[in-house]
Design a protein around this motif. Structure first.
Motif, PDB file in Angstrom:
ATOM      1  N   SER A 241       0.828  -1.144   0.040  1.00  0.00           N
ATOM      2  CA  SER A 241      -0.049  -0.012   0.137  1.00  0.00           C
ATOM      3  C   SER A 241       0.799   1.227   0.046  1.00  0.00           C
ATOM      4  O   SER A 241       0.677   2.317   0.329  1.00  0.00           O
ATOM      5  CB  SER A 241      -1.013  -0.161   1.226  1.00  0.00           C
ATOM      6  OG  SER A 241      -0.185  -0.097   2.399  1.00  0.00           O
TER       7      SER A 241
ATOM      8  N   PRO B 184      -3.654   3.450  -8.865  1.00  0.00           N
ATOM      9  CA  PRO B 184      -3.715   2.503  -8.050  1.00  0.00           C
ATOM     10  C   PRO B 184      -3.685   1.116  -8.549  1.00  0.00           C
ATOM     11  O   PRO B 184      -3.796   1.009  -9.752  1.00  0.00           O
ATOM     12  CB  PRO B 184      -5.435   2.746  -7.570  1.00  0.00           C
ATOM     13  CG  PRO B 184      -5.983   3.310  -8.768  1.00  0.00           C
ATOM     14  CD  PRO B 184      -4.856   4.295  -9.145  1.00  0.00           C
ATOM     15  N   ASP B 185      -3.062   0.151  -7.581  1.00  0.00           N
ATOM     16  CA  ASP B 185      -2.773  -0.938  -8.206  1.00  0.00           C
ATOM     17  C   ASP B 185      -3.861  -1.974  -7.495  1.00  0.00           C
ATOM     18  O   ASP B 185      -3.735  -2.146  -6.186  1.00  0.00           O
ATOM     19  CB  ASP B 185      -1.205  -1.445  -7.724  1.00  0.00           C
ATOM     20  CG  ASP B 185      -1.052  -2.869  -8.255  1.00  0.00           C
ATOM     21  OD1 ASP B 185      -1.980  -3.787  -8.839  1.00  0.00           O
ATOM     22  OD2 ASP B 185       0.089  -3.396  -8.039  1.00  0.00           O
ATOM     23  N   LEU B 186      -4.863  -2.435  -8.415  1.00  0.00           N
ATOM     24  CA  LEU B 186      -6.029  -3.313  -7.765  1.00  0.00           C
ATOM     25  C   LEU B 186      -5.608  -4.646  -7.685  1.00  0.00           C
ATOM     26  O   LEU B 186      -6.434  -5.447  -6.918  1.00  0.00           O
ATOM     27  CB  LEU B 186      -7.186  -3.293  -8.740  1.00  0.00           C
ATOM     28  CG  LEU B 186      -7.644  -1.662  -8.880  1.00  0.00           C
ATOM     29  CD1 LEU B 186      -8.798  -1.699  -9.734  1.00  0.00           C
ATOM     30  CD2 LEU B 186      -7.952  -1.035  -7.702  1.00  0.00           C
ATOM     31  N   ASP B 187      -4.463  -5.111  -7.722  1.00  0.00           N
ATOM     32  CA  ASP B 187      -3.854  -6.470  -7.533  1.00  0.00           C
ATOM     33  C   ASP B 187      -2.703  -6.404  -7.090  1.00  0.00           C
ATOM     34  O   ASP B 187      -1.726  -6.946  -7.629  1.00  0.00           O
ATOM     35  CB  ASP B 187      -4.119  -7.270  -8.874  1.00  0.00           C
ATOM     36  CG  ASP B 187      -5.476  -7.686  -9.237  1.00  0.00           C
ATOM     37  OD1 ASP B 187      -6.195  -8.210  -8.577  1.00  0.00           O
ATOM     38  OD2 ASP B 187      -5.613  -7.286 -10.357  1.00  0.00           O
TER      39      ASP B 187
ATOM     40  N   THR C 215      -8.808  -6.547  -1.737  1.00  0.00           N
ATOM     41  CA  THR C 215      -8.279  -5.051  -2.160  1.00  0.00           C
ATOM     42  C   THR C 215      -9.025  -4.383  -3.141  1.00  0.00           C
ATOM     43  O   THR C 215      -9.347  -3.276  -3.434  1.00  0.00           O
ATOM     44  CB  THR C 215      -6.818  -5.660  -3.248  1.00  0.00           C
ATOM     45  OG1 THR C 215      -7.416  -6.432  -4.138  1.00  0.00           O
ATOM     46  CG2 THR C 215      -5.808  -6.066  -2.469  1.00  0.00           C
ATOM     47  N   LYS C 216     -10.163  -4.943  -3.716  1.00  0.00           N
ATOM     48  CA  LYS C 216     -11.129  -4.378  -4.439  1.00  0.00           C
ATOM     49  C   LYS C 216     -12.562  -4.444  -3.954  1.00  0.00           C
ATOM     50  O   LYS C 216     -13.750  -4.221  -4.443  1.00  0.00           O
ATOM     51  CB  LYS C 216     -11.223  -5.156  -6.006  1.00  0.00           C
ATOM     52  CG  LYS C 216     -10.124  -5.153  -6.785  1.00  0.00           C
ATOM     53  CD  LYS C 216     -10.159  -5.485  -8.085  1.00  0.00           C
ATOM     54  CE  LYS C 216     -10.326  -7.003  -8.197  1.00  0.00           C
ATOM     55  NZ  LYS C 216      -8.867  -7.562  -7.875  1.00  0.00           N
TER      56      LYS C 216
ATOM     57  N   VAL D  64     -14.367  -1.237  -4.690  1.00  0.00           N
ATOM     58  CA  VAL D  64     -14.216  -0.800  -6.171  1.00  0.00           C
ATOM     59  C   VAL D  64     -15.689  -1.443  -7.021  1.00  0.00           C
ATOM     60  O   VAL D  64     -15.667  -2.665  -6.968  1.00  0.00           O
ATOM     61  CB  VAL D  64     -13.000  -1.495  -6.811  1.00  0.00           C
ATOM     62  CG1 VAL D  64     -12.926  -1.158  -8.335  1.00  0.00           C
ATOM     63  CG2 VAL D  64     -11.727  -1.085  -5.941  1.00  0.00           C
TER      64      VAL D  64
ATOM     65  N   THR E 120     -17.047  -5.206  -9.340  1.00  0.00           N
ATOM     66  CA  THR E 120     -16.250  -6.122  -9.127  1.00  0.00           C
ATOM     67  C   THR E 120     -16.990  -7.271  -8.124  1.00  0.00           C
ATOM     68  O   THR E 120     -17.840  -6.806  -7.579  1.00  0.00           O
ATOM     69  CB  THR E 120     -14.907  -5.853  -8.292  1.00  0.00           C
ATOM     70  OG1 THR E 120     -15.251  -5.230  -7.234  1.00  0.00           O
ATOM     71  CG2 THR E 120     -13.901  -4.940  -9.259  1.00  0.00           C
TER      72      THR E 120
ATOM     73  N   HIS F  66     -16.686  -6.294  -4.594  1.00  0.00           N
ATOM     74  CA  HIS F  66     -17.668  -5.071  -4.210  1.00  0.00           C
ATOM     75  C   HIS F  66     -18.965  -5.592  -3.932  1.00  0.00           C
ATOM     76  O   HIS F  66     -19.849  -5.203  -3.013  1.00  0.00           O
ATOM     77  CB  HIS F  66     -17.653  -3.976  -5.137  1.00  0.00           C
ATOM     78  CG  HIS F  66     -18.277  -2.737  -4.810  1.00  0.00           C
ATOM     79  ND1 HIS F  66     -19.570  -2.477  -5.171  1.00  0.00           N
ATOM     80  CD2 HIS F  66     -18.207  -1.824  -3.926  1.00  0.00           C
ATOM     81  CE1 HIS F  66     -19.998  -1.449  -4.701  1.00  0.00           C
ATOM     82  NE2 HIS F  66     -19.272  -0.900  -3.834  1.00  0.00           N
TER      83      HIS F  66
ATOM     84  N   SER G 138      -6.998  -0.014   0.943  1.00  0.00           N
ATOM     85  CA  SER G 138      -6.870  -1.189  -0.158  1.00  0.00           C
ATOM     86  C   SER G 138      -6.412  -0.508  -1.530  1.00  0.00           C
ATOM     87  O   SER G 138      -6.263  -1.200  -2.457  1.00  0.00           O
ATOM     88  CB  SER G 138      -8.441  -1.730  -0.125  1.00  0.00           C
ATOM     89  OG  SER G 138      -9.302  -0.757  -0.187  1.00  0.00           O
ATOM     90  N   VAL G 139      -6.938   0.770  -1.653  1.00  0.00           N
ATOM     91  CA  VAL G 139      -6.916   1.735  -2.917  1.00  0.00           C
ATOM     92  C   VAL G 139      -6.184   2.998  -2.697  1.00  0.00           C
ATOM     93  O   VAL G 139      -6.767   3.817  -1.951  1.00  0.00           O
ATOM     94  CB  VAL G 139      -8.041   1.834  -3.735  1.00  0.00           C
ATOM     95  CG1 VAL G 139      -7.938   2.508  -5.003  1.00  0.00           C
ATOM     96  CG2 VAL G 139      -9.060   0.374  -3.969  1.00  0.00           C
TER      97      VAL G 139
END
Length: 225
Positions: free
Chosen positions: A30, A36-39, A65-66, A69, A72, A75, A99-100
């Motif tokens: 983080s 942002p890196d979602l993975d 992490t998502k 978002v 997804t 979410h 997370s983001v």
């Protein structure tokens, strides 16, 4: 079988045994990012300081992490979790949501915009250890925390003047409140308590949750000024 599957299983089988939510990052990267890196990869270890509180309060501890978002599956699962439980509303969310990260800030740290219902509220507390013990101290009684008289209370408001207030923030974060901000406050008291000191007034943010989960701290915290 991944974090999503584990979270889904716990939701479908144990959600009614829990009382609120906790977000504990298991070690995902983080660090500061513009995009942002979602993975993200796991580069560290989880901060376990809040485990005693999670166990004592029977919190639903999770981290995807998502999870905030839209569009997804994570979410959609989060939406199901926050709308299918017996928790008090708004939902207390302990820990911290990093997370983001977007342009150096955490997009969902307040939790209010994580889901469409806007029924979640962050109680940032990641890193706070022994919270189960702190919360078991004698509770704050009604009227116990009274603001002492303001030495400047004799000054009358002048509508022709512009007033500026300087606020020390991040006091909503319990770990920062008892750590960095407390250190700053004590240092300010030492510098400004002498006769003839000329320290301008400051306003300090202070989490109202401290009265409930760390009453002894709230009771004896030095009065800011």
């Amino acid at each position: 079988y991944d974090a999503y599957d584990a979270t889904s299983y716990m939701f479908h089988n144990h959600i009614n045994e829990t009382t609120a939510m906790s977000k504990m990052n298991p070690g995902y990267d983080s660090s500061g990012k513009i995009i942002p890196d979602l993975d993200p990869p796991i580069v560290g270890r989880p901060n376990l300081n809040q485990v005693d509180w999670i166990v004592q309060q029977k919190l639903f501890s999770m981290f995807l992490t998502k999870m905030c978002v839209p569009l997804t599956k994570e979410h959609r699962l989060m939406e199901d979790i926050v709308t299918s439980n017996s928790w008090d509303k708004p939902i207390k969310v302990y820990g911290y949501d990093d997370s983001v990260e977007f342009f150096g800030g955490q997009a969902y740290e307040a939790d209010t915009n994580c889901v469409a219902e806007h029924n979640m509220g962050a109680i940032p507390s990641s890193g706070f250890n022994n919270l189960a013990w702190h919360s078991n101290r004698p509770p704050i009684e009604a009227g116990e925390l009274k603001q002492p008289p303001n030495p400047h209370s004799g000054e009358e408001y002048d509508p022709e003047k512009t007033y500026v207030t300087f606020i020390v923030g991040d006091g909503d974060n319990l770990e920062i409140l008892r750590g960095r901000n407390l250190s700053w406050l004590l240092g300010r008291q030492r510098r400004c308590s002498g006769a003839g000191s000329k320290c301008f007034p400051l306003v300090w943010s202070f989490s109202p949750q401290a009265v409930r989960v760390m009453p002894e701290f709230a009771r004896h915290a030095p009065h800011p000024g």
